[in-house]
Design an enzyme around this catalytic site. Structure first.
Site, short mmCIF file in Angstrom:
data_model
loop_
_atom_site.label_atom_id
_atom_site.label_comp_id
_atom_site.label_asym_id
_atom_site.label_seq_id
_atom_site.Cartn_x
_atom_site.Cartn_y
_atom_site.Cartn_z
CB THR A 91 -0.89 -0.02 1.26
OG1 THR A 91 -1.44 1.27 1.48
CG2 THR A 91 -0.10 -0.39 2.52
CG ASP A 92 -1.20 4.98 -0.91
OD1 ASP A 92 -1.74 4.34 0.00
OD2 ASP A 92 -1.80 5.85 -1.58
CD GLU A 93 -3.55 3.29 4.19
OE1 GLU A 93 -3.51 3.30 5.42
OE2 GLU A 93 -4.58 3.01 3.55
CE1 TYR A 118 -3.32 -2.72 5.70
CE2 TYR A 118 -3.31 -0.37 5.20
CZ TYR A 118 -3.32 -1.69 4.77
OH TYR A 118 -3.30 -1.96 3.42
CE LYS A 138 0.11 -4.61 3.04
NZ LYS A 138 -0.18 -5.95 2.44
P1 NAD Z 1 -9.44 -7.55 2.29
O1 NAD Z 1 -9.41 -7.27 3.75
O2 NAD Z 1 -10.67 -7.27 1.51
O3 NAD Z 1 -9.07 -9.08 2.03
C1 NAD Z 1 -8.06 -9.74 2.71
C2 NAD Z 1 -8.19 -11.24 2.46
O4 NAD Z 1 -7.12 -11.89 3.15
C3 NAD Z 1 -9.50 -11.83 2.99
O5 NAD Z 1 -10.05 -12.70 2.04
C4 NAD Z 1 -9.07 -12.59 4.25
O6 NAD Z 1 -9.89 -13.73 4.52
C5 NAD Z 1 -7.65 -13.01 3.87
N1 NAD Z 1 -6.80 -13.24 5.05
C6 NAD Z 1 -6.67 -12.43 6.14
N2 NAD Z 1 -5.82 -12.99 7.02
C7 NAD Z 1 -5.40 -14.17 6.47
C8 NAD Z 1 -4.51 -15.18 6.88
N3 NAD Z 1 -3.89 -15.12 8.07
N4 NAD Z 1 -4.29 -16.23 6.07
C9 NAD Z 1 -4.93 -16.32 4.88
N5 NAD Z 1 -5.80 -15.40 4.44
C10 NAD Z 1 -6.03 -14.33 5.22
O7 NAD Z 1 -8.20 -6.74 1.69
P2 NAD Z 1 -8.04 -6.06 0.26
O8 NAD Z 1 -8.60 -4.68 0.31
O9 NAD Z 1 -8.49 -7.00 -0.79
O10 NAD Z 1 -6.45 -5.90 0.20
C11 NAD Z 1 -5.64 -6.95 -0.34
C12 NAD Z 1 -4.19 -6.54 -0.22
O11 NAD Z 1 -3.96 -5.31 -0.91
C13 NAD Z 1 -3.73 -6.29 1.22
O12 NAD Z 1 -2.43 -6.79 1.36
C14 NAD Z 1 -3.76 -4.78 1.36
O13 NAD Z 1 -2.83 -4.34 2.31
C15 NAD Z 1 -3.38 -4.35 -0.05
N6 NAD Z 1 -3.88 -3.04 -0.48
C16 NAD Z 1 -5.20 -2.72 -0.34
C17 NAD Z 1 -5.67 -1.49 -0.81
C18 NAD Z 1 -7.13 -1.11 -0.72
O14 NAD Z 1 -7.49 0.03 -1.04
N7 NAD Z 1 -8.03 -2.02 -0.31
C19 NAD Z 1 -4.78 -0.59 -1.39
C20 NAD Z 1 -3.43 -0.96 -1.51
C21 NAD Z 1 -3.01 -2.19 -1.07
P1 TYD Z 2 -10.64 3.81 4.26
O1 TYD Z 2 -11.56 3.37 3.17
O2 TYD Z 2 -10.78 3.20 5.61
O3 TYD Z 2 -9.16 3.65 3.67
P2 TYD Z 2 -7.74 4.18 4.28
O4 TYD Z 2 -7.92 4.68 5.65
O5 TYD Z 2 -6.95 2.93 4.22
O6 TYD Z 2 -7.29 5.24 3.32
O7 TYD Z 2 -10.79 5.38 4.41
C1 TYD Z 2 -10.58 6.27 3.33
C2 TYD Z 2 -10.69 7.67 3.88
O8 TYD Z 2 -12.04 7.89 4.31
C3 TYD Z 2 -9.82 7.91 5.10
O9 TYD Z 2 -9.30 9.24 5.05
C4 TYD Z 2 -10.79 7.79 6.27
C5 TYD Z 2 -12.10 8.25 5.67
N1 TYD Z 2 -13.31 7.62 6.26
C6 TYD Z 2 -14.32 8.43 6.78
O10 TYD Z 2 -14.26 9.67 6.74
N2 TYD Z 2 -15.41 7.80 7.33
C7 TYD Z 2 -15.54 6.45 7.39
O11 TYD Z 2 -16.54 5.93 7.94
C8 TYD Z 2 -14.48 5.64 6.85
C9 TYD Z 2 -14.54 4.14 6.89
C10 TYD Z 2 -13.39 6.28 6.29
#
Ligand code: NAD
Ligand code: TYD
Length: 350
Positions: A132-134, A158, A162
């Site tokens: 992630t960019d975070e 988080y 990561k």
């Molecule tokens: P998500 O939370 O929707 O899905 C995570 C999946 O991992 C789930 O299916 C869960 O059951 C599985 N999981 C969790 N713990 C596990 C374990 N111990 N063993 C096996 N499986 C396990 O997450 P997502 O949004 O799909 O993100 C996927 C990846 O991309 C993550 O690594 C996240 O950090 C990264 N990422 C997410 C975003 C975003 O905006 N959602 C952006 C950048 C990077």
């Molecule tokens: P989120 O989807 O949780 O992603 P991340 O924190 O990983 O970027 O949140 C996106 C942005 O939205 C973040 O600045 C927090 C804000 N947010 C709210 O304002 N209200 C909410 O209920 C949630 C879940 C997020």
């Protein structure tokens, strides 16, 4: 075949669907099925020989060893993680467990497997870690976007876990020569997004007539990328990326949270108008998230320059598709929002 971890989650499942729609190569999907993992998303693959699902925790070394030995994948794409910042603030332990110990366990298992491969397969093997960019921390309004050389400065449990995961991946390349790749992507959105994250939460709350809770002043900025664009970036990096390198992935779409929520309300007003008034009237400002990062922004030039990747969707086209998908798939939302999830939401937003 390729092994995908976390392939029942939001991005992982979109990746598996995307991969199998364009590819004959089978996927071994390894997922623990936490609250965030849902096989309903993969219903269309039921009966397909190309999709093998194993309910396994990535912290279970013996189970991972067994899967690697039985299925001999040519690559591992690692999505599995605890991924929600708010949950990491309420309970960081699960994040350390899966994101740090889990990645470490997976790396150890993959290193042992890879070390025994014949030379040609060994050099063709890849392990791609989805990050992630975070991990780069928070930007001021005038700061340049994050690049691949921006120092890590994670601020939430988080992002700290990561970052630890990314450092382990880097070390396994540097120390053992494991052919790793890392992608650092901005906020994704699109179909099958669990309704605890901003965009799906706002859509589902709006439709349920509930308030739309925006943290603080709503001026925090995120860069948004439509999930299938992230999937195409991962495919490119997997096939053509240089081992040991990291690649930033972003949508060139910086928006404040308030802009995002207002745009969602306007789309809902157009696609599913209320009997009276606008969804914007449901917007509420609530207490800020502790340690809330102000701005994330991604410079994705390296991926464009070296691998020719550009996102296909604009924020406008992607968001419209997303809202329409949620309108058409309310049953998916109802299925994934189990009692346990509702309990957490009740406590968190109390
Ligand atoms: P998500 O939370 O929707 O899905 C995570 C999946 O991992 C789930 O299916 C869960 O059951 C599985 N999981 C969790 N713990 C596990 C374990 N111990 N063993 C096996 N499986 C396990 O997450 P997502 O949004 O799909 O993100 C996927 C990846 O991309 C993550 O690594 C996240 O950090 C990264 N990422 C997410 C975003 C975003 O905006 N959602 C952006 C950048 C990077
Ligand atoms: P989120 O989807 O949780 O992603 P991340 O924190 O990983 O970027 O949140 C996106 C942005 O939205 C973040 O600045 C927090 C804000 N947010 C709210 O304002 N209200 C909410 O209920 C949630 C879940 C997020």
């Amino acid at each position: 075949m390729i092994l995908v971890t976390g392939g029942a989650g939001f991005i992982g499942a979109n990746f598996v669907l995307d991969w199998l729609s364009a590819n004959d190569e089978p996927v071994l999907n390894v997922d623990k099925l936490t609250y965030a993992g849902n096989l309903a998303t993969l219903k269309s693959l039921e009966g397909s020989e190309k999709h093998i699902f194993a309910r396994v925790d990535i912290c279970d070394r013996a189970a991972i060893d067994k899967l690697l030995a039985a299925h001999t994948p040519r690559a591992v794409v690692h999505f599995a993680a605890e991924s929600h910042v708010d949950r990491s603030i309420d309970g960081p332990a699960a994040f350390v467990h899966t994101n740090v110990v889990g990645t470490f366990t997976l790396l150890e298992a993959v290193r042992a497997y890879w070390g025994k491969l014949p030379e040609a397969e060994k050099s063709a093997f890849r392990m791609l870690a989805v990050s992630t960019d975070e991990v780069f921390g928070s930007l001021g309004p005038q700061d340049p976007q994050f690049s691949e050389t921006t120092p890590y400065a994670p601020n939430s449990p988080y992002s700290a876990t990561k970052a630890a995961s990314d450092h382990l991946v880097r070390a396994y390349h540097h120390t053992y020569g494991l052919p790793t790749l890392t992608t650092n992507c901005s906020n994704n959105y699109g179909p099958y997004h669990f309704p605890e994250k901003l965009i799906p939460l706002m859509i589902t709350n709006a439709l349920a007539g509930k308030s739309l809770p925006i943290y603080g002043d709503g001026q925090n900025v995120r860069d948004w990328l439509y999930v299938t664009d992230h999937c195409s970036a991962i495919r490119q990096v997997l096939e053509r990326g240089t081992p040991g390198e990291t690649y930033n992935v972003g949508g060139w779409n910086e928006k404040t949270n308030l802009e995002v929520v207002q745009t969602l309300c306007d789309l809902l007003d157009e696609l599913k108008p209320k009997a009276e008034g606008s969804y914007r009237e449901q917007i509420t400002f609530i207490k800020d998230r502790p340690g809330h990062d102000r701005r994330y922004a991604i410079d994705a030039h390296k991926l464009e320059r070296e691998l020719g990747w550009r996102p296909v969707e604009t924020f406008e086209t992607g968001l419209k598709k997303t809202v329409q998908w949620y309108l058409d798939n309310q049953s998916w939302v109802n299925d994934v929002t189990s009692g346990e999830y509702r309990k957490w939401v009740g406590q968190h937003y109390a």
